[in-house]
Motif scaffolding. Structure first.
Motif, PDB file in Angstrom:
ATOM      1  N   TRP A 178      38.161  -2.628  -5.387  1.00  0.00           N
ATOM      2  CA  TRP A 178      38.001  -1.009  -5.134  1.00  0.00           C
ATOM      3  C   TRP A 178      38.023  -0.530  -3.888  1.00  0.00           C
ATOM      4  O   TRP A 178      38.559   0.436  -3.672  1.00  0.00           O
ATOM      5  CB  TRP A 178      36.534  -0.686  -5.877  1.00  0.00           C
ATOM      6  CG  TRP A 178      36.384  -1.279  -7.339  1.00  0.00           C
ATOM      7  CD1 TRP A 178      35.445  -1.894  -7.811  1.00  0.00           C
ATOM      8  CD2 TRP A 178      37.124  -0.823  -8.402  1.00  0.00           C
ATOM      9  NE1 TRP A 178      35.283  -2.141  -9.048  1.00  0.00           N
ATOM     10  CE2 TRP A 178      36.564  -1.316  -9.503  1.00  0.00           C
ATOM     11  CE3 TRP A 178      38.340  -0.078  -8.673  1.00  0.00           C
ATOM     12  CZ2 TRP A 178      36.941  -1.163 -10.952  1.00  0.00           C
ATOM     13  CZ3 TRP A 178      38.854   0.125 -10.121  1.00  0.00           C
ATOM     14  CH2 TRP A 178      38.266  -0.713 -11.071  1.00  0.00           C
ATOM     15  N   GLU A 179      37.443  -1.088  -2.891  1.00  0.00           N
ATOM     16  CA  GLU A 179      37.383  -0.846  -1.551  1.00  0.00           C
ATOM     17  C   GLU A 179      38.776  -0.548  -1.067  1.00  0.00           C
ATOM     18  O   GLU A 179      39.156   0.243  -0.439  1.00  0.00           O
ATOM     19  CB  GLU A 179      36.645  -1.884  -0.696  1.00  0.00           C
ATOM     20  CG  GLU A 179      36.092  -1.358   0.587  1.00  0.00           C
ATOM     21  CD  GLU A 179      37.343  -1.667   1.642  1.00  0.00           C
ATOM     22  OE1 GLU A 179      37.675  -0.756   2.427  1.00  0.00           O
ATOM     23  OE2 GLU A 179      38.151  -2.496   1.472  1.00  0.00           O
ATOM     24  N   GLU A 182      40.478   2.517  -2.555  1.00  0.00           N
ATOM     25  CA  GLU A 182      39.879   3.561  -2.022  1.00  0.00           C
ATOM     26  C   GLU A 182      40.452   3.982  -0.564  1.00  0.00           C
ATOM     27  O   GLU A 182      40.958   5.026  -0.457  1.00  0.00           O
ATOM     28  CB  GLU A 182      38.299   3.708  -2.054  1.00  0.00           C
ATOM     29  CG  GLU A 182      37.620   4.825  -1.385  1.00  0.00           C
ATOM     30  CD  GLU A 182      36.204   4.537  -1.347  1.00  0.00           C
ATOM     31  OE1 GLU A 182      35.525   5.558  -1.949  1.00  0.00           O
ATOM     32  OE2 GLU A 182      35.703   3.616  -0.513  1.00  0.00           O
ATOM     33  N   TYR A 236      31.987   3.814  -4.159  1.00  0.00           N
ATOM     34  CA  TYR A 236      33.096   4.190  -3.804  1.00  0.00           C
ATOM     35  C   TYR A 236      33.446   5.442  -4.103  1.00  0.00           C
ATOM     36  O   TYR A 236      34.304   5.883  -5.192  1.00  0.00           O
ATOM     37  CB  TYR A 236      34.245   3.204  -4.202  1.00  0.00           C
ATOM     38  CG  TYR A 236      33.992   1.726  -4.023  1.00  0.00           C
ATOM     39  CD1 TYR A 236      34.221   1.190  -2.756  1.00  0.00           C
ATOM     40  CD2 TYR A 236      33.346   0.692  -4.941  1.00  0.00           C
ATOM     41  CE1 TYR A 236      33.841  -0.026  -2.346  1.00  0.00           C
ATOM     42  CE2 TYR A 236      33.040  -0.421  -4.731  1.00  0.00           C
ATOM     43  CZ  TYR A 236      33.177  -0.682  -3.390  1.00  0.00           C
ATOM     44  OH  TYR A 236      32.710  -2.333  -3.051  1.00  0.00           O
ATOM     45  N   ASN A 238      35.230   7.877  -3.136  1.00  0.00           N
ATOM     46  CA  ASN A 238      36.633   8.573  -3.052  1.00  0.00           C
ATOM     47  C   ASN A 238      37.599   7.920  -3.883  1.00  0.00           C
ATOM     48  O   ASN A 238      38.664   8.187  -3.871  1.00  0.00           O
ATOM     49  CB  ASN A 238      36.675   8.382  -1.711  1.00  0.00           C
ATOM     50  CG  ASN A 238      36.037   9.352  -0.823  1.00  0.00           C
ATOM     51  OD1 ASN A 238      35.557  10.392  -1.314  1.00  0.00           O
ATOM     52  ND2 ASN A 238      35.599   8.882   0.304  1.00  0.00           N
ATOM     53  N   LEU A 239      37.125   7.112  -4.964  1.00  0.00           N
ATOM     54  CA  LEU A 239      38.160   6.329  -5.789  1.00  0.00           C
ATOM     55  C   LEU A 239      38.625   7.533  -6.733  1.00  0.00           C
ATOM     56  O   LEU A 239      37.893   8.619  -7.029  1.00  0.00           O
ATOM     57  CB  LEU A 239      37.426   5.391  -6.802  1.00  0.00           C
ATOM     58  CG  LEU A 239      37.295   4.183  -6.305  1.00  0.00           C
ATOM     59  CD1 LEU A 239      36.461   3.178  -7.353  1.00  0.00           C
ATOM     60  CD2 LEU A 239      38.653   3.365  -5.651  1.00  0.00           C
TER      61      LEU A 239
END
Length: 383
Positions: A178-179, A182, A236, A238-239
């Motif tokens: 995920w990081e 993003e 997160y 801004n995903l």
């Protein structure tokens, strides 16, 4: 961009390398040959065991780019964001899935990069890359493939199913992925594959209707709810997640979900916002087939910003059409009669968008093309 376009964000391809892999298999998922009713042989795609009708017939429209472009021309579609269709790679070993993902991402880049142009700066085809989301794959491998996808100029995001590496999208082992997604600014297209347990459908023969019409949307609904409950969208923020099939039942059940969270001591203090707020962080394809359903999704998502703070809700709604994007689900649901006629599934979704009486033409244009331009950064694309 001033000229009007039509951009399809939900359509699929079985790239030749992937189709060859499926042909080599002896159990689902596989492509098999069998005698056709009309004589000769036909190929059929068996995605899951015990599918009705022994799977679905497949042909060149599933992998031949010229067929996709003919379909686009027939329906006036200028640009398609192409994704590999389910099943994805979770039936492979970790090492095989990593190698196959790398190769298929390169294949998809070439598929898009060598496509015709719409203008000096835009191709007709862009794509969602594949991640090797299989049990035992390492976080490093996932991050490396994210990096690969972000380095390929015509791939604008990733497509993934709902199981992650076996335990679902709320699995903490996915945090590095995920990081990375993003950080790279890739769009995630979340698409169902397994539906719900077949025991729910009973013994009466109903073809594909129950698994596709109900099972797929409910799979998405459950997966995204778990993602929200796990705080992934807080960690997160801004995903950018695009949900297939208009988000399943999530818009309909979002207020019930918020109420259950509020009254449940296990999760009541886990999230930073009211559950309804997170719907405003998501994007939804407009594959809803009806104006009333589509307008409802737009209204629910529009009011989501009111719930940023449970103690001090805002009164400002975003435009109803800002998070919806046109899709066709090609090559599925083809015409049942003449091959050169327009697809009812496409016409239904276009009519649904144009039939929302409360939307202005600018709001309809958001769904038809402008939201896709903004979400995928197509103004900045290089042919």
């Amino acid at each position: 961009m001033s000229s009007r376009l039509l951009i399809d964000v939900h359509n699929h391809v079985y790239l030749p390398r992937y189709a060859s892999l499926l042909r080599s298999r002896s159990n689902a998922p596989r492509i098999l040959s069998r005698l056709a009713v009309s004589g000769g042989t036909e190929e059929r795609l068996l995605i899951l065991d015990h599918e009705p009708s022994g799977g679905r017939p497949v042909g060149p429209q599933y992998w031949d780019r010229s067929e996709k472009l003919k379909f686009m021309d027939l329906h006036g579609i200028d640009i398609s964001i192409v994704s590999s269709a389910n099943p994805w790679l979770d039936f492979l070993s970790a090492s095989s899935a990593v190698d196959m993902a790398k190769s298929l991402n390169e294949d998809l880049e070439e598929y898009c990069q060598t496509s015709p142009t719409v203008s000096l700066s835009l191709k007709r085809l862009y794509g969602f890359g594949l991640l090797p989301l299989v049990p035992s794959v390492s976080s490093n491998s996932l991050v490396q493939i994210v990096d690969q996808i972000s380095s390929l100029p015509h791939l604008k995001g990733v497509i993934m199913g709902t199981r992650g590496i076996g335990k679902g999208l709320d699995d903490e082992a996915l945090n590095p992925m995920w990081e990375a997604i993003e950080r790279k600014g890739l769009v995630i297209f979340l698409h169902p594959h397994y539906g719900v347990g077949k025991e729910e459908w009973g013994e009466k023969e109903n073809g594909h209707v129950l698994p596709l019409a109900l099972g797929f949307p409910m799979e998405t609904t459950i997966a995204v709810t778990r993602l929200i409950l796990a705080g992934v969208l807080d960690r997160y923020p801004n995903l950018r997640l695009l949900l297939a099939h208009s988000g399943g039942a999530l818009p309909q059940l979002s207020s019930r979900l918020a109420s259950c969270i509020h009254h449940d001591p296990v999760v009541a203090s886990r999230l930073k916002h009211d559950a309804r707020y997170y719907l405003g962080k998501l994007w939804f394809d407009a594959v809803a087939y009806g104006s009333e359903e589509l307008e409802f999704v737009g209204k629910v998502v529009s009011r989501a910003t009111r719930y940023k703070s449970a103690s001090a809700p805002t009164e400002t709604d975003v435009p109803q059409s800002n998070k919806l994007l046109f899709g066709t689900d090609y090559p599925f649901f083809p015409p049942l009669e003449a091959q050169n006629e327009k697809w009812r599934s496409v016409l239904d979704n276009l009519e649904a968008i144009n039939g929302v009486e409360s939307w202005t033409q600018d709001e309809k244009d958001n769904v038809l093309y402008q939201n896709a331009i903004d979400l995928f950064g197509l103004n900045q694309s290089k042919a």
